[in-house]
Design an enzyme around this catalytic site. Structure first.
Site, PDB file in Angstrom:
ATOM      1  N   ASP A 259      47.160 -47.507 -15.758  1.00  0.00           N
ATOM      2  CA  ASP A 259      45.860 -46.918 -15.456  1.00  0.00           C
ATOM      3  C   ASP A 259      44.706 -47.629 -16.150  1.00  0.00           C
ATOM      4  O   ASP A 259      43.601 -47.720 -15.600  1.00  0.00           O
ATOM      5  CB  ASP A 259      45.846 -45.416 -15.765  1.00  0.00           C
ATOM      6  CG  ASP A 259      46.360 -45.058 -17.146  1.00  0.00           C
ATOM      7  OD1 ASP A 259      46.515 -45.957 -18.000  1.00  0.00           O
ATOM      8  OD2 ASP A 259      46.614 -43.855 -17.382  1.00  0.00           O
ATOM      9  N   ASN A 318      44.926 -49.815 -29.101  1.00  0.00           N
ATOM     10  CA  ASN A 318      44.895 -48.363 -28.922  1.00  0.00           C
ATOM     11  C   ASN A 318      44.253 -47.749 -30.158  1.00  0.00           C
ATOM     12  O   ASN A 318      44.654 -48.045 -31.282  1.00  0.00           O
ATOM     13  CB  ASN A 318      46.315 -47.810 -28.780  1.00  0.00           C
ATOM     14  CG  ASN A 318      46.937 -48.145 -27.443  1.00  0.00           C
ATOM     15  OD1 ASN A 318      46.726 -49.219 -26.919  1.00  0.00           O
ATOM     16  ND2 ASN A 318      47.705 -47.232 -26.905  1.00  0.00           N
TER      17      ASN A 318
END
Length: 505
Positions: A259, A318
């Site tokens: 995504d 992240n």
């Protein structure tokens, strides 16, 4: 890199003549949607419009002794969404040209030779892979791993999850979007942007690192062949077509199935020197490059080199995300306190700056469980005190995320010898005005927020290009995003060390 039309001459001609109608299956870790996307010309240029036709919840469950995804329930919702999309298209006399699928990364299902899913897929939030890290690193030195894959070390990377499997003989591992595509078409493929998150993908060659599979005793054909965004996985199985009401000729087209790859493809940048933050459950923060950065300094900083659409490199880290806040809201709701998000943000914005911070991407926050108290405990560990008040905890989360974004962007520039004059925030976090303003303050740069639906837009635009509706190049896709909506702008209120004497960035 050009992408050849993948829908067949007749269907591509229909799509190009009518603009194009495409179905995006967009599933996150907490919810999913099936979205109809239309791409068509207008006086202001080619625009994309999205319409959600089906929403459904998603989340990890305690199943068979672990935290797993209920893939059976998830796939039933996908079929319900595609059936809803088919009904809408029929009512309007339109044809859905293709279907694209994107989800989160790293997780997979095991399918046997008969095509059966052997168990519900584990979630990356299950702790089983922690114990596998050391054994993997005894067989493959971390520096060697990074030098080939360029992948950020995360204990839930696919490579560590696979090391916990007792027996993989006769099995194939299908990453979640590839597994859904298989159930729709019967065709087994691995889309490249998601393959790059496994820890078993060569970042330079763009192929499987088969030597790592061998070193770990994994079958060489554990993953199906690679497929690139814009290529066709296959047409729908007859049973799926009958169940959804879509024609059997409807094709599933590979998109940026990770995504974040789809979201970055839909960053509305009109310049190359930008940083991006795909902000949602997680925050993916980085810059777009043409080549991976595989240096020891990059490994020490724990940056990742993941594939983007058209072979670009998403050089990022992240940095945790709004999972922290949503988990706090879940805990507070259980205690009888259910403030709206706007109320929480207003109260947090009223607090002074300079409050305590946490490391928002610490693995301590991965699992769900009384997040407010865990955040307060992390603050206590730094020698500070955080009041047990929702506004204070919310402000701590958002200040910590903004500080993490600023550090990560600065590190990415240094390690990649890149420059980011503007920061684009896309995804759900782009609606969080306090987070956007705090990010502008922390980075000292303009922040452009939106689109919220960047992932679905990227999904649809790659399908549209495969149908011949759009031309080659990310630049054209991003021009459509810009024509489709104006991002909100947030400017830092103070002068930053990132600014030059002339004010240019």
């Amino acid at each position: 890199m050009s992408t050849m039309p993948a829908l067949g001459d007749a269907r591509a001609a229909e799509a190009k003549a009518d603009g194009g109608l495409f179905a995006a299956v967009d599933i996150g870790a907490s919810s999913g949607r099936v979205i109809l996307g239309r791409v068509a010309g207008s006086p202001g240029g080619t625009r994309a419009e999205l319409e959600t036709v089906h929403r459904f919840p998603n989340g990890v469950k305690e199943l068979d002794g672990g935290l797993r995804w209920d893939l059976d329930a998830l796939f039933a919702e996908v079929l319900a969404g595609l059936a809803a999309a088919a009904r809408v298209a029929r009512e309007r006399g339109e044809i859905i040209a293709s279907i694209g699928i994107d989800t989160w990364a790293v997780d997979y299902g095991l399918v046997n030779k008969a095509g059966e899913l052997t168990s519900q897929p584990y979630s990356y939030r299950d702790d089983r892979s922690r114990a596998a890290v050391a054994p993997v690193h005894r067989k493959l030195d971390p520096a060697q791993l990074y030098g080939t894959t360029g992948l950020q070390f995360l204990q839930f990377n696919t490579i560590y999850q696979l090391a916990t499997e007792p027996d993989l003989k006769g099995m194939q591992a299908l990453l979640i979007p590839d597994l859904i595509a298989f159930l729709l078409t019967g065709q087994r493929r691995t889309e490249a942007t998601n393959a790059s998150t496994t820890g078993l993908f060569d970042a330079v060659a763009g192929e499987w690192a088969t030597e790592f599979l061998t070193a770990l005793g994994l079958p060489k054909d554990l993953f199906p062949p690679l497929i690139q965004p814009g290529e066709t996985t296959g047409p729908l199985l007859p049973a799926i077509a009958a169940r959804t009401g879509l024609p059997e000729s409807t094709r599933v087209v590979a998109v940026g199935s990770h995504d974040t790859a789809s979201a970055v493809a839909a960053v509305p940048a009109d310049r190359k020197d930008f940083a991006y933050i795909s902000s949602g459950t997680w925050s993916l923060v980085g810059v777009e490059l043409s080549h991976p950065v595989l240096t020891e300094a990059s490994r020490a900083a724990n940056f990742t080199n993941e594939r983007g659409v058209d072979g670009t490199i998403r050089y990022l880290r992240n940095v945790g995300g709004l999972w922290l806040l949503s988990e706090c809201q879940r805990t507070w709701a259980g205690e009888g306190y259910r403030p709206g998000l706007a109320e929480l943000l207003d109260a947090a914005a009223a607090l002074p700056s300079g409050g305590p911070l946490i490391n928002a991407d610490d693995s301590y926050f991965i699992a769900p469980d009384n997040m407010p108290e865990r955040i307060r405990a992390a603050v206590r560990h730094t020698g500070n005190i955080l009041p047990n008040k929702p506004a204070a905890i919310t402000r701590c989360i958002l200040d910590s995320l903004a500080a993490g974004y600023a550090r990560t962007i600065a590190d990415a520039e240094r390690l990649a010898d890149a420059r980011a004059g503007v920061v684009h925030i896309v995804g759900g976090g782009s609606q969080n005005r306090l987070l956007c303003q705090l990010t502008a303050e922390a980075t000292g740069r303009p922040v452009l927020a939106g689109p919220v639906e960047a992932t679905a837009l990227g999904n649809v635009l790659v399908q549209a290009r495969a149908a011949g509706v759009l031309g080659d190049g990310l630049g054209e896709l991003r021009a459509v995003v810009r024509a489709s909506g104006q991002p909100a702008e947030y400017l830092p209120s103070r002068r930053s060390e990132h600014q030059t004497a002339g004010g240019a960035l």
